[in-house]
Design an enzyme around this catalytic site. Structure first.
Site, short mmCIF file in Angstrom:
data_model
loop_
_atom_site.label_atom_id
_atom_site.label_comp_id
_atom_site.label_asym_id
_atom_site.label_seq_id
_atom_site.Cartn_x
_atom_site.Cartn_y
_atom_site.Cartn_z
N ASP A 336 -1.49 -13.73 -13.37
CA ASP A 336 -2.89 -14.12 -13.39
C ASP A 336 -3.58 -13.68 -12.10
O ASP A 336 -3.03 -13.83 -11.01
CB ASP A 336 -2.96 -15.64 -13.55
CG ASP A 336 -4.38 -16.16 -13.64
OD1 ASP A 336 -5.09 -15.78 -14.59
OD2 ASP A 336 -4.78 -16.95 -12.76
N GLU A 371 -2.97 -8.91 -14.49
CA GLU A 371 -4.40 -9.04 -14.73
C GLU A 371 -5.05 -8.46 -13.48
O GLU A 371 -5.08 -9.12 -12.44
CB GLU A 371 -4.80 -10.50 -14.93
CG GLU A 371 -6.28 -10.66 -15.23
CD GLU A 371 -6.72 -12.12 -15.29
OE1 GLU A 371 -7.63 -12.42 -16.09
OE2 GLU A 371 -6.19 -12.95 -14.53
#
EC number: 3.2.1.196
Length: 657
Positions: A336, A371
């Protein structure tokens, strides 16, 4: 209990050796560290950690056993302007704890103070760490090691995936156990999935703001104990680890990999008004990026940012990743806000954590997905990660939606995204699989909502619809919301089919959002992170079996096309791809940039994707040969030989010769 012995400085955390427990804790700025253990009656016993090897504090407690509850009190200066926020009145979680007892409630006692320290003791209500012992029989478990070129990723939430599944026993729905249930595994196999990517399973907390509104952090991107499984997904918190490993073992036997979404960019301690759980009180200055005024650099939008260039924090993050691979046999990670991993503070491909991963014989062998952004200046780093990493390809997401739903993307731009965005990823020896293609993900509209809503509808989140992106590239086809006339439903269905076909037959690694294959809707909420309810839980009783069959047929078709599974960049004349106009001729430069949205993509010289993304029915002249439409665009035995395809508006079809 006896007094502590010196013990050993490694490994980090609490480790039982059969005779006692060795405790270790990193803190470069602490002046004293107390180990606090709690007996069955909750009585606290404190011991100074006697060992101090560099910045590692350690001690050994003879006769201590698994099940012992513990925490730390860390002494040092309270100097907010310098980034130091030590407060021994607060019991702290071991960052490497394997199990947590207690809940992270919104309570003033769990705050250390902002400008002035809060010296009220919180041990009575603070969560405690639990010493665990690890004895698990993996039997003959082996990682599937699916080649990247054959990988199909399915992004899912542990609870939401099975909580409403009528064929899974009620008592295990929404749990780790349900992931390994034969019904779930058979479904994934029939769909054609090779990798199950789970939203965060490491223990997380709900933000105080959400708790005050009666909401909770459903997605789990608010970590508090990165080595501990989130207990709410277990049938029994005490057996969470074994339940999780049982599921992984069952998935592996079916040839399905497990990828964990992991949050190494921030912690649940949030900003300076946030709670004090662990890192802030252990060594705030080392664990976080601190500004000159002592506040946090908020490059995550969550109030703080982990300093993954600090050697000790790199060691912590690396140990965490190795734990999940070695102890739980996971097959990879999705990181993330992964740009934080490369901050020094500038983003660098040779940042310390990237280097540590590359040099690790364990971590360098698993799937790594970034990401590739954060919210700092120069935070957008798509295409810039080290070669070991694949990356979420938002270029593909936006292009697919613009082409099919906004009608404003030239053929050349569409083809570039269809060809694994080679302009972005074809560098440093990377392969097409480095592009993780997606049309939807957990954040944003579901696929069905992309064709039913022009605007977000996030009122239930309690922020007056201010949260969530406004750049959705969606199209409600003339009516906001679900339902409508038969014509409207059919046009929306055609758009869904076009988007799924583009996703699953493009070069690169496709990622499918769980529920998109059977029409799940979040009723226009494009940021449902705090909705632990039917907005997020997949309603299997309402699933569209036709759409599921369509998706499965596309996935199985993909696996038959060499140009998609061989994971090689397409080159002129190599037989992998030809780009043709509606007359089966090579496109001119003008057609690529300004021509009508009509295109034929010939893959491996045998499979043809014919596209008519215009508003009118159009004749598409197929290349020479005997072509017949194939599933899911026709039946298994289709004798029809087609020379000209009557392409419906906003339609496409796949043929084989």
């Amino acid at each position: 209990m006896t007094q502590l012995a010196i013990g050993k400085p490694a490994p980090l955390g609490a480790h039982y050796d059969g005779q006692g427990v060795n405790f270790t804790l990193f803190s470069a700025h602490a002046e004293r560290v107390e180990l606090c253990v709690f007996d069955a009656n909750g009585q606290e016993h404190r011991y100074d950690l006697p060992g101090n090897s560099g910045d590692i504090w350690h001690g050994y407690l003879p006769d201590a056993r698994p099940g012992l509850r513990y925490g730390y009190r860390v002494h040092g200066p309270w100097q907010p302007a310098e980034g130091h926020r030590f407060n021994p009145a607060k019991l702290l979680i071991d960052p490497c704890a394997r199990q947590i007892d207690g809940e992270f409630k919104d309570n003033p006692l769990l705050h250390a103070g902002h400008n002035e320290p809060d010296y009220r003791d919180n041990a009575a209500i603070a969560p405690k760490c639990v010493v665990v012992v690890d004895h698990y029989d993996w039997e003959d478990d082996a990682p599937p090691r699916t080649p990247w070129g054959s990988t199909i990723i399915y992004e899912a939430h542990v609870k939401g995936l099975t909580y409403l599944h009528p064929e899974i026993p009620v008592e295990i729905r929404g749990t780790y156990k349900a992931l390994g249930h034969p019904v779930m595994i058979n479904y994934l196999k029939q769909l054609g999935i090779t990798a199950l990517e789970l939203l965060p399973v490491a223990q997380f907390a709900s933000e105080p703001r959400l708790q005050r509104m009666g909401l909770s952090n459903y997605w789990g991107y608010n970590p508090v104990a990165m080595f501990a499984l989130h207990p709410a997904y277990a049938c029994s918190p005490e057996t969470a680890l074994d339940e999780f490993r049982d599921a992984i073992k069952a998935l592996h036997k079916a040839g399905i990999e497990v990828i964990l979404d992991i949050v190494l960019n921030h912690s649940a301690e949030l900003d300076l008004d946030g709670p004090l759980f662990s890192l802030r009180g252990i060594d705030n200055r080392s664990y976080y990026w601190i500004r000159e005024d002592g506040d946090y650099h908020n490059w995550t939008g969550c109030g703080n940012t982990l300093n993954l260039s600090h050697p000790a924090v790199v060691d912590y993050a690396s140990a965490c990743l190795r734990y999940w691979v070695e102890t739980c046999h996971v097959d990879g990670f999705r990181f993330d806000l992964a740009a934080v991993m490369g901050r020094t503070p500038e983003f660098r491909q040779d940042a310390p954590l990237f280097t540590a991963i590359q040099n690790c014989p364990v971590l360098s062998q698993v799937k790594l997905i970034a990401e590739p952004w954060d919210i700092a200046p120069s935070g957008y780093q798509v295409g810039n990660f080290p070669p070991l990493f694949a990356e979420w390809n938002d270029h593909f997401r936006d292009a697919a939606r613009r082409f099919w739903l906004h009608y404003d993307l030239p053929l050349g731009a569409f083809a570039g995204r269809f060809a694994a965005s080679s302009d972005v990823f074809k560098r440093n020896g990377r392969l097409p699989s480095a592009a993780i293609n997606l049309v939807t993900a957990h954040d944003g509209f579901t696929l069905r909502d992309c064709v039913c809503f022009n605007h977000k509808h996030n009122e239930a989140n309690g922020e007056e619809n201010r949260d969530g992106t406004n750049n959705n590239y969606s199209n409600n086809h003339g009516k906001e919301g679900l339902g409508g006339t038969l014509d409207l439903v059919e046009r929306r269905r055609d758009s869904i089919h076009a988007l799924l076909t583009t996703l699953l037959l493009s070069q690169g690694t496709p990622m499918l959002l769980a529920g998109d294959e059977h029409g799940h809707s979040q009723h226009g909420n494009n940021n449902a992170y705090c909705q632990d309810n039917q907005l997020n839980w997949l309603d299997w009783s309402q699933a569209s079996s036709g759409l599921t069959a369509f998706t499965a047929a596309l996935i199985h078709l993909r696996k038959r096309i060499p140009a998609l599974v061989e994971n090689r960049w397409w080159e002129e004349g190599d037989g992998n791809v030809r780009w043709l106009n509606r007359y089966a001729q090579p496109l001119s430069t003008d057609e690529w940039q300004n021509g009508p949205k009509q295109l034929q993509i010939l893959l491996s010289d045998r499979f043809l994707i014919a596209i008519n993304a215009t508003l009118e029915v159009t004749e598409i002249v197929l290349p020479a040969g005997e072509w017949h439409a194939i599933p899911p665009f026709a039946g298994e035995d289709n004798p029809v030989i087609t020379v000209v395809w009557q392409g419906p508006a906003h339609g496409l079809c796949v043929f084989q010769r």
